[in-house]
Design an enzyme around this catalytic site. Structure first.
Site, short mmCIF file in Angstrom:
data_model
loop_
_atom_site.label_atom_id
_atom_site.label_comp_id
_atom_site.label_asym_id
_atom_site.label_seq_id
_atom_site.Cartn_x
_atom_site.Cartn_y
_atom_site.Cartn_z
N HIS A 171 0.69 -1.63 -0.06
CA HIS A 171 0.24 0.48 0.00
C HIS A 171 0.44 1.16 0.35
CE1 HIS A 171 -3.32 -3.03 0.90
NE2 HIS A 171 -2.46 -3.44 1.73
N GLU A 216 -2.36 0.22 6.83
CA GLU A 216 -1.61 -0.88 7.48
C GLU A 216 -0.92 -0.30 6.50
OE1 GLU A 216 -1.61 -4.93 4.63
OE2 GLU A 216 -3.46 -3.40 4.35
N HIS A 247 2.98 -6.73 4.04
CA HIS A 247 0.77 -6.17 4.62
C HIS A 247 0.66 -7.03 5.78
CE1 HIS A 247 0.27 -5.97 0.05
NE2 HIS A 247 1.19 -6.24 -0.04
N GLU A 292 2.65 -11.78 5.54
CA GLU A 292 0.45 -11.42 5.98
C GLU A 292 1.02 -11.23 7.81
OE1 GLU A 292 -1.42 -8.83 5.05
OE2 GLU A 292 -2.00 -10.07 3.63
#
Length: 317
Positions: free
Chosen positions: A116, A132, A185, A272
């Site tokens: 992101h 995030e 992430h 993640e």
């Protein structure tokens, strides 16, 4: 590959067009022992170095204490458990016997991709007011610092809060001929979801972990699949280290066709680092010391991977 041979030789069965091999035969081919721990439900393959546990109807297995996801469910027939031949080739063998894979790739330059950025905030914790995009940049920077201390050259796809399109990220790695691509992430789902997970690109012709049926995308060729053996091994090593540092649920080494994993020319994985939607995990992710522990674990996973590459290169004539 380790499992070449006729279906008859391997005592294979056909389940809806997929060839399956009995656990007992897999053990024999791996030079290991096997035992039934729960009749018709659970079998184990083991040696002094490895332990693999399979449960009927499940798509995940335990490999040395790490959850590893398969493309096809384990099946039972005549009291024996069977694993698909493509899972043996595409998932299990690259971890247990990487020496039968392709020539080990070099590992000097690592590209880390903080997920992101800019207008794309990613997942959000309203409870703690964190995005995030900021957490991934911080964790990525910490991973880079650890890897540089280990002697690697490290670049980031972004060094500040800027927006990048998904195709730009692996393209940056390709442009500088990076030897490894890692995308970082933070997860989000229901408030009870928790844990860490690491993804590698799903091989052609298999289901991704979070899919139960085949799609058109499952039948496409992606450039990243060329590195399947090394993608798989890299994902496993990272998840093995990360689950210990996170002191949270081991969601496993998984498969997905994420855009950032499709077009890289080098081995790649996506991590993640927990669920921002889970208040307990979000609270931990707000801690700099916790983020540092995650970063160190991920760097250690990459270092384990590099040691295996060196060992395999030294074994070559």
């Amino acid at each position: 590959m380790l499992f070449l041979g006729s279906a008859a030789e391997l005592a294979a069965i056909d389940v809806k067009g997929v060839y399956y091999i009995p656990v007992s035969k897999i053990a024999r081919r791996f030079g290991m022992k096997y035992k039934t721990t729960i009749p018709k439900k659970r079998q184990q393959i083991y040696s002094s170095n490895f332990s693999m546990t399979f449960d009927v109807h499940r798509r995940d297995m335990d490999l040395n204490g790490v959850k590893v996801w398969l493309g096809d469910p384990v099946v039972e027939m005549g009291g024996l458990l069977y694993v698909s031949s493509r899972d043996i080739e595409k998932t299990i063998t690259p971890i247990v016997f990487p020496k039968v894979s392709n020539v080990p790739p070099p590992l000097r330059h690592i590209m880390i991709d903080p997920g992101h950025g800019g207008k794309d905030k990613g997942a959000i914790s309203k409870t703690f007011g964190v995005f995030e995009k900021n957490l991934t940049l911080d964790i990525s920077s910490r991973i880079a610092a650890y890897l540089r201390k280990m002697g690697f050259k490290v670049s980031l796809t972004r060094y500040k809060d800027v927006f990048l399109e998904l195709p730009e990220r692996p393209a940056k790695a390709n442009k500088v001929n990076a030897d490894l691509f890692l995308s970082i992430h933070i997860n989000a789902a229901g408030p009870s979801a928790s844990g860490v997970e690491t993804y590698s690109l799903t091989p052609k012709g298999q289901n991704s972990t979070n899919a139960s049926t085949m799609s058109v995308k499952d039948k496409r060729n992606f450039n990243g699949e060329i590195q399947n053996s090394w993608n798989t091994l890299l994902s496993y090593y990272i998840q093995s280290e990360l689950k210990e540092a996170a002191s949270s649920s081991d969601r496993g080494s998984k498969r997905a066709r994420f855009a950032v994993l499709q077009d890289g020319k080098m081995p790649a994985a996506l991590v993640e680092c927990g669920f921002i939607s889970n208040n307990a995990e979000a609270r931990k992710l707000c801690s700099a010391s916790y983020r540092d522990s995650l970063a160190k674990a991920i760097a250690n996973g990459i270092f384990r991977y590099s040691k295996t590459l060196k060992r395999l290169n030294n074994q070559k004539p």
